[in-house]
Design a protein around this motif. Structure first.
Motif, PDB file in Angstrom:
ATOM      1  N   ILE A  13     -18.522  23.912  10.313  1.00  0.00           N
ATOM      2  CA  ILE A  13     -17.136  23.638  10.692  1.00  0.00           C
ATOM      3  C   ILE A  13     -16.370  24.955  10.687  1.00  0.00           C
ATOM      4  O   ILE A  13     -16.411  25.696   9.706  1.00  0.00           O
ATOM      5  N   LYS A  14     -15.708  25.241  11.793  1.00  0.00           N
ATOM      6  CA  LYS A  14     -14.976  26.505  11.943  1.00  0.00           C
ATOM      7  C   LYS A  14     -13.466  26.246  11.865  1.00  0.00           C
ATOM      8  O   LYS A  14     -13.015  25.105  11.928  1.00  0.00           O
ATOM      9  N   THR A  15     -12.703  27.321  11.770  1.00  0.00           N
ATOM     10  CA  THR A  15     -11.244  27.214  11.831  1.00  0.00           C
ATOM     11  C   THR A  15     -10.847  26.700  13.214  1.00  0.00           C
ATOM     12  O   THR A  15     -11.264  27.265  14.227  1.00  0.00           O
ATOM     13  N   PRO A  16     -10.068  25.625  13.304  1.00  0.00           N
ATOM     14  CA  PRO A  16      -9.682  25.095  14.620  1.00  0.00           C
ATOM     15  C   PRO A  16      -8.872  26.110  15.428  1.00  0.00           C
ATOM     16  O   PRO A  16      -8.060  26.852  14.876  1.00  0.00           O
ATOM     17  N   LYS A  17      -9.099  26.113  16.725  1.00  0.00           N
ATOM     18  CA  LYS A  17      -8.327  26.977  17.620  1.00  0.00           C
ATOM     19  C   LYS A  17      -7.040  26.296  18.101  1.00  0.00           C
ATOM     20  O   LYS A  17      -6.206  26.928  18.746  1.00  0.00           O
ATOM     21  N   VAL A  18      -6.920  25.002  17.783  1.00  0.00           N
ATOM     22  CA  VAL A  18      -5.722  24.218  18.104  1.00  0.00           C
ATOM     23  C   VAL A  18      -5.311  23.506  16.823  1.00  0.00           C
ATOM     24  O   VAL A  18      -6.172  23.107  16.031  1.00  0.00           O
ATOM     25  N   ALA A  19      -4.020  23.346  16.594  1.00  0.00           N
ATOM     26  CA  ALA A  19      -3.544  22.697  15.374  1.00  0.00           C
ATOM     27  C   ALA A  19      -4.144  21.292  15.240  1.00  0.00           C
ATOM     28  O   ALA A  19      -3.952  20.440  16.107  1.00  0.00           O
ATOM     29  N   PHE A  20      -4.858  21.077  14.151  1.00  0.00           N
ATOM     30  CA  PHE A  20      -5.544  19.805  13.887  1.00  0.00           C
ATOM     31  C   PHE A  20      -4.794  19.047  12.798  1.00  0.00           C
ATOM     32  O   PHE A  20      -4.612  19.545  11.689  1.00  0.00           O
ATOM     33  N   VAL A  21      -4.328  17.821  13.135  1.00  0.00           N
ATOM     34  CA  VAL A  21      -3.601  16.980  12.181  1.00  0.00           C
ATOM     35  C   VAL A  21      -4.564  15.915  11.659  1.00  0.00           C
ATOM     36  O   VAL A  21      -5.116  15.133  12.431  1.00  0.00           O
ATOM     37  N   ASN A  22      -4.755  15.886  10.344  1.00  0.00           N
ATOM     38  CA  ASN A  22      -5.768  14.987   9.790  1.00  0.00           C
ATOM     39  C   ASN A  22      -5.219  13.606   9.459  1.00  0.00           C
ATOM     40  O   ASN A  22      -4.010  13.389   9.389  1.00  0.00           O
ATOM     41  N   ASN A  23      -6.123  12.659   9.264  1.00  0.00           N
ATOM     42  CA  ASN A  23      -5.759  11.267   8.976  1.00  0.00           C
ATOM     43  C   ASN A  23      -5.338  11.052   7.530  1.00  0.00           C
ATOM     44  O   ASN A  23      -4.400  10.305   7.250  1.00  0.00           O
ATOM     45  N   ALA A  24      -6.064  11.671   6.606  1.00  0.00           N
ATOM     46  CA  ALA A  24      -5.904  11.352   5.189  1.00  0.00           C
ATOM     47  C   ALA A  24      -4.583  11.851   4.605  1.00  0.00           C
ATOM     48  O   ALA A  24      -4.083  11.283   3.636  1.00  0.00           O
ATOM     49  N   ASP A  25      -4.023  12.921   5.202  1.00  0.00           N
ATOM     50  CA  ASP A  25      -2.792  13.508   4.663  1.00  0.00           C
ATOM     51  C   ASP A  25      -1.671  13.623   5.684  1.00  0.00           C
ATOM     52  O   ASP A  25      -0.536  13.918   5.317  1.00  0.00           O
ATOM     53  N   ALA A  26      -1.992  13.465   6.979  1.00  0.00           N
ATOM     54  CA  ALA A  26      -1.027  13.712   8.062  1.00  0.00           C
ATOM     55  C   ALA A  26      -0.493  15.138   7.956  1.00  0.00           C
ATOM     56  O   ALA A  26       0.712  15.373   8.040  1.00  0.00           O
ATOM     57  N   LYS A  27      -1.413  16.080   7.770  1.00  0.00           N
ATOM     58  CA  LYS A  27      -1.059  17.492   7.671  1.00  0.00           C
ATOM     59  C   LYS A  27      -1.898  18.305   8.651  1.00  0.00           C
ATOM     60  O   LYS A  27      -2.968  17.875   9.076  1.00  0.00           O
ATOM     61  N   ILE A  28      -1.405  19.492   8.987  1.00  0.00           N
ATOM     62  CA  ILE A  28      -2.195  20.422   9.795  1.00  0.00           C
ATOM     63  C   ILE A  28      -3.166  21.130   8.863  1.00  0.00           C
ATOM     64  O   ILE A  28      -2.750  21.783   7.897  1.00  0.00           O
ATOM     65  N   LEU A  29      -4.454  20.979   9.124  1.00  0.00           N
ATOM     66  CA  LEU A  29      -5.477  21.630   8.314  1.00  0.00           C
ATOM     67  C   LEU A  29      -6.073  22.802   9.081  1.00  0.00           C
ATOM     68  O   LEU A  29      -6.343  22.697  10.279  1.00  0.00           O
TER      69      LEU A  29
END
Length: 281
Positions: free
Chosen positions: A195-211
Motif C-alpha cells: 500500500i502506497k501513499t495515495p496520489k489523490v485525497a482518500f477519505v476512509n469509512n471508519a473515521d471519515a478522515k483523509i488518510l
C-alpha cells in the motif's frame, strides 16, 4: 466492451481469479455471482473499468471514497493499491466474511426515518448484539448483528416511529463486532499487500478522515470490517471542498444517498460516462 483498456482490466482480473470475470459479470450464473467472494472482486473490476474510462477522458478526481467494498476501488483509483492486489484481497475478504458467522446466525436491517441517536440507543437497549453498521444518509441507517437481536431492534424501530425497517437479504452481518475475530486473519493477509501513499485525497469509512500514511490505511481497512461505515460524515467532509461527484459503481445507490446528504451536489454516474467531459467540472 467498447474500450480496449476495459477489456484488459477484465482480463487481468480473470488471470488473478482463475475464471472469466467478464462472463461472470454479464452472464452469471446469478447463484455464483451472489457469492460474496465472487461479488466483491467482480464489483471492483466493474468500478475500475468505469474509472479507466474517466481517465481516458482526462477527468481526474480531487477526492476518492468508497462505501465498504468500494474503499478498495478508491485506493486503486488513487494509485495507493495495485489493481491485481485489490482483486486478490477482495476475493479473500469475501471468503473470510462469508465464513465468519454460521449461516442463519447474522442479519442486517435498513432503518428508515430515525436519526442516528435513536437508532444507536435502541440497539444498545436490545437484548443480544446489534449495532449501527452504515450511517448512509440522514434517515437511513443500517444495523447489523445477531439475527434475533436485529429482528427485535427492527420491531422497536417501527414502534419508535421509523417509516420502515427492512431486513436485508444478506447472511453476513457486515461492519459489526461479529467480524472482529475474522479481521485478525484478514490483517495477516493484508500485510502482504503493498500500500502506497495515495496520489489523490482518500477519505476512509471508519473515521471519515483523509488518510495519507500507508500504515494508517492498512489499519483502517481492517477496522472497517467491524466498524460502522461513516458515509454521511465522509460526504460532508468532501462537500467542504467540492460538490461534484461521479459514481463509478453499477447503479445509482450512492448518488441517491449523496443527494440526500447534500441537495446542492451535482452527481454523475456510469450511465453518463460517454457524455461527461472536462468542461462539466
Amino acid at each position: 466492451d467498447n474500450f480496449q483498456q476495459v477489456r484488459e482490466i477484465f482480463k487481468e482480473a480473470s488471470e488473478v481469479l482463475g475464471y472469466d470475470v467478464a462472463k461472470m459479470c454479464f452472464q452469471g450464473p446469478k447463484e455464483d455471482l451472489d457469492k460474496t467472494y465472487i461479488t466483491q472482486p467482480c464489483l471492483l473490476t466493474a468500478e475500475i473499468s468505469a474509472f479507466s474510462v474517466l481517465k481516458m477522458k482526462n477527468i481526474k478526481p480531487s477526492f476518492v471514497a468508497g462505501h465498504s467494498l468500494g474503499e478498495y476501488s478508491a485506493l486503486v483509483a488513487s494509485e495507493s493499491m495495485e489493481f491485481k492486489d485489490a482483486v486478490r484481497i477482495t476475493s479473500l475478504r469475501g471468503s473470510l466474511m462469508q465464513n465468519a458467522v454460521p449461516e442463519g446466525k447474522g442479519a442486517m436491517c435498513a432503518v428508515l426515518g430515525l436519526d442516528r441517536a435513536k437508532v444507536d440507543a435502541l440497539c444498545a437497549e436490545t437484548k443480544g448484539y446489534v449495532a449501527s453498521a452504515n450511517y448512509n444518509c440522514p434517515g437511513q441507517i443500517v444495523i447489523s448483528g445477531e439475527k434475533d437481536a436485529v429482528n427485535e431492534a427492527s420491531k422497536k424501530a417501527i414502534e419508535l416511529g421509523a417509516m420502515k425497517a427492512i431486513i436485508l437479504n444478506v447472511s453476513v452481518p457486515s461492519h459489526s463486532l461479529l467480524m472482529k475475530e475474522m479481521s485478525k486473519e484478514f490483517e495477516r493477509h493484508l500485510s502482504e499487500i503493498d500500500i502506497k501513499t495515495p496520489k489523490v485525497a482518500f477519505v476512509n469509512n471508519a473515521d471519515a478522515k483523509i488518510l495519507i500514511e500507508p500504515d494508517e490505511i492498512r489499519k483502517s481497512l481492517v477496522r472497517q470490517l467491524y466498524s460502522p461505515v461513516l458515509w454521511e460524515d465522509s460526504i460532508n467532509l468532501i462537500c467542504q471542498q467540492t460538490k461534484v461527484f461521479i459514481e463509478t459503481g453499477p447503479g445509482k445507490v450512492l448518488s441517491g444517498l449523496i443527494k440526500r446528504i447534500n441537495k446542492d451536489t451535482k452527481i454523475y454516474n456510469v450511465d453518463d460516462l460517454n457524455n461527461i467531459t472536462t468542461s462539466d467540472f
